[in-house]
Write a protein that holds these residues in place. Structure first.
Motif, short mmCIF file in Angstrom:
data_model
loop_
_atom_site.label_atom_id
_atom_site.label_comp_id
_atom_site.label_asym_id
_atom_site.label_seq_id
_atom_site.Cartn_x
_atom_site.Cartn_y
_atom_site.Cartn_z
N CYS A 84 36.88 27.52 30.88
CA CYS A 84 38.09 26.55 30.27
C CYS A 84 38.40 26.29 31.56
CB CYS A 84 38.60 27.07 28.96
SG CYS A 84 37.97 27.30 27.08
N ARG A 85 39.23 25.40 31.06
CA ARG A 85 40.80 25.16 32.27
C ARG A 85 42.13 25.39 31.92
NH1 ARG A 85 42.00 18.47 33.80
NH2 ARG A 85 42.75 19.06 35.65
N THR A 86 42.40 25.95 32.93
CA THR A 86 44.05 25.97 32.87
C THR A 86 44.74 25.89 33.95
OG1 THR A 86 44.90 28.08 32.41
CG2 THR A 86 44.03 28.26 34.35
N PRO A 87 45.56 25.38 33.39
CA PRO A 87 46.71 24.87 35.26
C PRO A 87 47.53 25.65 35.89
CG PRO A 87 48.33 25.18 33.05
CD PRO A 87 46.61 25.10 32.86
N GLY A 96 37.49 31.44 38.76
CA GLY A 96 36.14 31.42 39.89
C GLY A 96 36.12 29.91 40.52
N THR A 97 37.24 28.96 39.67
CA THR A 97 36.97 27.31 40.70
C THR A 97 38.39 26.84 40.57
OG1 THR A 97 34.75 27.00 40.34
CG2 THR A 97 35.82 25.39 40.81
N VAL A 98 38.76 26.05 41.85
CA VAL A 98 39.91 25.61 41.37
C VAL A 98 39.52 24.30 42.11
CG1 VAL A 98 41.47 27.41 42.02
CG2 VAL A 98 40.32 26.37 44.15
N MET A 99 40.56 22.88 41.89
CA MET A 99 40.10 21.65 42.26
C MET A 99 42.14 21.53 42.89
SD MET A 99 38.05 19.62 39.82
CE MET A 99 36.86 21.20 38.57
N PRO A 100 42.45 20.69 43.95
CA PRO A 100 43.34 20.67 44.86
C PRO A 100 44.28 20.01 43.90
CG PRO A 100 42.02 19.20 45.41
CD PRO A 100 41.26 20.36 44.99
N GLN A 101 44.20 19.15 43.05
CA GLN A 101 44.58 18.22 42.35
C GLN A 101 44.19 17.81 40.98
OE1 GLN A 101 48.43 17.76 43.04
NE2 GLN A 101 48.46 16.38 41.00
N ASN A 102 45.49 17.31 39.88
CA ASN A 102 44.86 17.09 38.96
C ASN A 102 45.32 15.29 39.00
OD1 ASN A 102 44.04 16.62 35.89
ND2 ASN A 102 46.29 15.61 36.15
N PHE A 155 37.55 37.37 22.44
CA PHE A 155 35.98 37.08 21.94
C PHE A 155 34.68 36.75 23.24
CE2 PHE A 155 39.46 35.41 19.03
CZ PHE A 155 38.81 35.63 17.64
N ASN A 156 35.02 36.55 24.29
CA ASN A 156 34.77 36.17 25.44
C ASN A 156 34.64 37.01 26.31
OD1 ASN A 156 31.81 35.20 26.69
ND2 ASN A 156 32.58 33.32 26.82
N PRO A 157 34.21 38.31 26.09
CA PRO A 157 34.84 38.78 27.87
C PRO A 157 34.19 38.37 29.48
CG PRO A 157 34.11 40.21 26.57
CD PRO A 157 33.48 38.72 25.88
N ASN A 158 33.14 36.99 28.62
CA ASN A 158 32.70 36.72 30.32
C ASN A 158 33.16 34.81 30.31
OD1 ASN A 158 30.65 38.75 30.74
ND2 ASN A 158 29.78 38.51 28.96
N LEU A 159 33.72 35.01 29.29
CA LEU A 159 34.58 33.58 29.38
C LEU A 159 35.35 32.85 31.12
CD1 LEU A 159 35.78 30.90 28.19
CD2 LEU A 159 38.28 32.49 28.25
N LYS A 160 34.75 32.21 31.68
CA LYS A 160 35.07 31.18 32.78
C LYS A 160 35.78 30.12 33.30
CE LYS A 160 29.60 32.49 34.53
NZ LYS A 160 30.72 33.26 35.54
N LEU A 161 36.45 31.17 34.31
CA LEU A 161 37.70 29.42 34.46
C LEU A 161 38.33 28.79 35.19
CD1 LEU A 161 40.13 32.47 32.97
CD2 LEU A 161 40.09 30.36 31.76
N TRP A 162 38.64 27.53 35.09
CA TRP A 162 39.26 26.60 36.49
C TRP A 162 40.61 26.57 36.36
CZ3 TRP A 162 40.13 22.04 36.78
CH2 TRP A 162 39.16 20.92 35.72
N ALA A 163 40.82 26.61 37.06
CA ALA A 163 42.44 25.49 37.61
C ALA A 163 42.70 24.56 38.48
CB ALA A 163 43.76 26.96 37.76
N ALA A 202 37.82 24.05 26.62
CA ALA A 202 39.15 22.93 27.11
C ALA A 202 40.19 23.92 27.62
CB ALA A 202 39.25 23.47 25.39
N CYS A 203 41.19 23.21 27.56
CA CYS A 203 42.19 23.35 28.61
C CYS A 203 42.98 24.13 27.92
CB CYS A 203 42.84 22.15 28.90
SG CYS A 203 44.35 22.41 30.86
N PHE A 204 43.89 25.29 28.27
CA PHE A 204 44.49 26.41 28.13
C PHE A 204 45.92 26.02 28.10
CE2 PHE A 204 41.08 29.78 28.12
CZ PHE A 204 40.94 29.99 26.50
N ASN A 205 46.72 24.91 27.33
CA ASN A 205 48.47 24.67 27.68
C ASN A 205 49.10 25.32 26.99
OD1 ASN A 205 47.34 22.58 29.12
ND2 ASN A 205 47.05 21.33 28.11
N GLU A 206 49.94 25.15 27.44
CA GLU A 206 51.86 26.55 27.22
C GLU A 206 51.27 25.28 25.69
OE1 GLU A 206 54.57 28.06 29.25
OE2 GLU A 206 54.69 26.17 29.81
N LEU A 207 51.32 24.51 25.22
CA LEU A 207 51.93 23.89 23.61
C LEU A 207 51.07 24.68 23.11
CD1 LEU A 207 54.17 20.53 24.10
CD2 LEU A 207 54.98 23.23 24.51
#
Length: 493
Positions: A120-123, A246-252, A167-175, A84-89
């Motif tokens: 997971c995703r993060t902004p 680990g991964t980025v995308m240029p624009q949502n 909980f998961n030290p191997n959690l992968k993230l993209w932004a 899922a996505c980590f959002n501030e709210l």
């Protein structure tokens, strides 16, 4: 995508070849299959444990003795993960809970014996579920990024991710960003559209609004260069906090002019930016995907890949919302392209069984057309799920700030039906049926176990007979239920 006509021809051809028909299961005495698991969810009864019946040997008494075949011989895409996505709210909501309750809520998402999220995703900066608009450098003309700072994220996103890593030290993230710093945009403002009726004013002027099909980012090399270094600084700052992007995308959603943080790009504009971004991401070991694509137009991907310098940067494509209509074309034209489902369609805070059912249909479509990842949107929100820009949305966890309590939603249970047992590195399997029993998806994990997710959309029980390898599995699926069955490798021979 399964070709049912091919499956039918193969099955009927078997009759001609053998003069006898396959696939009816012989009765066995063992009542349950050792080491197997089965969890069933209905609207009012989530995650009910069931007993998996023992596998039988497939016989050749009747062609019509089974309803569906799990194809073990021809595995498809390799799964990257679910999350899922980590959002501030989300962090704001979870902060209303006691430390023990917050730990339990996060465990529901990330603990290996619960939903076990792995990707997971993060902004990058503010999105529509931030506390307010911000970027990491709002100093006009700061091409050297002297004012760059991720201090805001130290209050919310970074502790949120760090708690998940517990909980998961191997959690992968993209932004991905929702908007670059406002001074890098032609309109000098974070949004591109007027507020929706009845929602808060933002101060955007008429002459600052934008539209699809335009490049809102200033199309000059010095801006591309500064923005690419902005991405690199972001990745570096997070790395200092112990978080690897680990991964980025240029624009949502690069086609969408929104009343919240947004920036429209043409495919040609993105193609111009990608070589700059790729250069900086190579320095920090991050991959670049094209996306996120929210329109059902494969020609947008075509246009970017037509530029050799941009194509050399792209390692995959992120798809969400109406982009799902482009999945068949992407899968057909770019069979080696990694596809990620980057955002669940957000809902309106109903958090009901109906929307979870809609999510299942979407999820199955993505997997069938080759997606190797599926990310939900808001992991957690307060009651009402309202963004600062006026859109109430669904979430996996709902926190009541008044009672300091939390609950899991139907969307959570749908996610858990896949994420709990389908491991990174699993291979998707076709489930073939010419008898209409096609509402399933299946995977084979690296350890050889098979995970079947079987849906029964009927208002009554449904008996389904599956064949896999030389084995047969007969299940009675509860009315209006989603089911996860895990078969250990030892049972499959």
């Amino acid at each position: 995508m399964t070709d049912l006509s091919v499956s039918r021809r193969v099955a009927l051809g078997l009759i001609g070849a053998t003069a006898v028909a396959p696939v009816a299961a012989r009765a066995v005495e063992t009542p349950a299959l050792p080491g197997a698991l089965w969890f069933s969810t209905q609207a009012d009864a989530p995650w009910q444990k069931q007993s998996v019946p023992a596998l039988a040997e497939v016989s050749r008494a009747s062609l019509f003795g089974t309803d569906a075949t799990i194809n073990l011989a021809n595995p498809r895409q390799t799964m990257a993960g679910f999350g899922a996505c980590f959002n501030e709210l989300g962090w704001v909501a979870l902060s209303h809970l006691s430390p023990a309750d917050r730990h339990a809520a996060l465990g529901a998402l990330f603990a290996p014996d619960q939903a076990a999220f792995t990707l997971c995703r993060t902004p990058v900066g503010a999105n529509d579920f931030a506390r307010r608009w911000y970027s990491y450098d709002e100093t006009p003309g700061d091409f050297d990024l002297k004012s760059f700072s991720t201090a805001n994220d130290q209050q919310t996103l970074i502790p949120y991710i760090k708690a998940a890593q517990g909980f998961n030290p191997n959690l992968k993230l993209w932004a991905s960003p929702w908007s670059p710093p406002s001074w890098m945009k032609k309109n000098g403002f974070y949004a591109l559209a007027k507020p929706w009726p009845g929602t808060p004013e933002t101060g955007i002027r008429d002459d600052q609004t934008g539209r699809e099909g335009e490049d809102s980012f200033i199309q000059e090399d010095r801006y591309f260069d500064a923005y690419a270094r902005y991405f690199r600084r972001y990745v570096e700052d997070y790395a200092k906090a112990g978080i690897t992007i680990g991964t980025v995308m240029p624009q949502n959603e690069f086609n969408s002019a929104q009343p919240y943080a947004s920036c429209t790009w043409t495919p040609q504009g993105i193609a111009r930016f990608l070589p700059f971004l790729g250069r900086e991401m190579d320095k920090v070991g991050a991959r670049v995907f094209f996306g996120t694509l929210e329109r059902g137009k494969v020609e947008m991907l075509d246009a970017v890949l037509a530029d050799p310098k941009a194509a050399a940067v792209i390692k995959g494509v992120g798809v969400q919302w109406d982009g799902k209509r482009a999945l068949p074309q992407i899968a057909r034209q770019y069979p080696q392209m990694e596809i990620w489902a980057t955002e669940w369609e957000c809902g309106t805070s109903t958090n009901d069984w109906h929307y979870a059912r809609y999510g299942w249909a979407n999820l199955r479509r993505y997997i069938e057309f080759g997606a190797s990842a599926w990310d939900y949107w808001n992991a957690a929100l307060p009651t009402g799920g309202l963004s600062p820009w006026g859109w109430p949305q669904n979430s996996l966890i709902v926190v009541d700030p008044v009672t300091k309590s939390w609950r899991l939603t139907p969307d959570y249970w749908l996610m858990r039906h896949l994420s709990a047992y389908v491991k990174p590195g699993a291979r998707a399997l076709s489930v073939d049926s010419f008898l209409g029993f096609d509402d399933n998806i299946a995977f084979r994990n690296p350890d050889g176990s098979v995970v079947l997710i079987a849906n029964n959309a009927l208002g009554q029980k449904q008996k389904v007979r599956y064949a896999l390898g030389g084995k047969a599995l007969t299940l009675e699926l509860a009315a209006d239920s989603l089911n996860t069955i895990v078969l250990p490798a030892s049972a499959l021979g």
